[in-house]
Design an enzyme around this catalytic site. Structure first.
Site, short mmCIF file in Angstrom:
data_model
loop_
_atom_site.label_atom_id
_atom_site.label_comp_id
_atom_site.label_asym_id
_atom_site.label_seq_id
_atom_site.Cartn_x
_atom_site.Cartn_y
_atom_site.Cartn_z
N PRO A 87 -6.64 3.34 -1.21
CA PRO A 87 -6.29 3.30 0.22
C PRO A 87 -5.12 4.25 0.48
CG PRO A 87 -6.45 1.09 -0.70
CD PRO A 87 -6.47 2.04 -1.85
N HIS A 88 -5.19 4.97 1.59
CA HIS A 88 -4.13 5.95 1.86
C HIS A 88 -4.00 6.23 3.34
CE1 HIS A 88 -7.91 8.15 1.29
NE2 HIS A 88 -7.44 9.00 2.19
#
Length: 153
Positions: free
Chosen positions: A66-67
């Site tokens: 996730p980013h």
């Protein structure tokens, strides 16, 4: 980009219990705020959710990255989270995710953001980091494993 120079011992957490995707994004957001990396819980939470709506950040093989990008930070921040049981995360191979690399990067450094994601992807796919980290007993051990495995890519 050297991941092990960014990640500190307190940036590595172990997750016990059942989590939904929403739960896990709340947990990651809390961690970034608690660690003083970002001041606004809602900004982190909403940014991670919005990115996830574009497509799952689970890359398969029990790994997710996730980013999000932020204009209010100067340096890339990373949290590594280990779930020994795994968390359902819409992975392409349908396997639960056991290792999360959560990345927040400055909006002004898109090239750096992409390099960080690429480095994590190589680390995750080309080394034994995941298996070793899932079997680690504590954050110190995970950090040691990170240094060792990162030297291979």
């Amino acid at each position: 980009m050297v991941i092990s120079e960014i990640v500190e011992k307190n940036d590595i957490i172990f997750l016990d219990g059942d989590f939904t995707k929403d739960d896990i994004f709340k947990k990651f957001s809390e961690i970034f705020v608690e660690r003083g990396k970002i001041n606004n819980f809602d900004e982190v939470y909403n940014s991670l959710l919005e990115r996830e709506k574009l497509g799952s950040t689970a890359v398969g093989e029990e790994i997710a990255i996730p980013h999000a990008k932020f204009k209010d930070i100067d340096n890339t921040c990373i949290v590594i989270s280990i779930s020994k049981n795994g968390i359902l995360f819409d992975a392409p191979d349908k396997l639960p995710v056991k290792v999360f690399f959560v990345v927040l990067s400055p909006e002004s450094n898109i090239a750096g953001h992409l390099k960080t994601l690429a480095k994590i992807s190589r680390l995750a796919k080309l080394t034994d980091f995941k298996n070793r980290a899932v079997n680690a007993e504590n954050a110190e051990e995970v950090l040691k494993i990170l240094v060792e495995e990162e030297s291979k890519v």
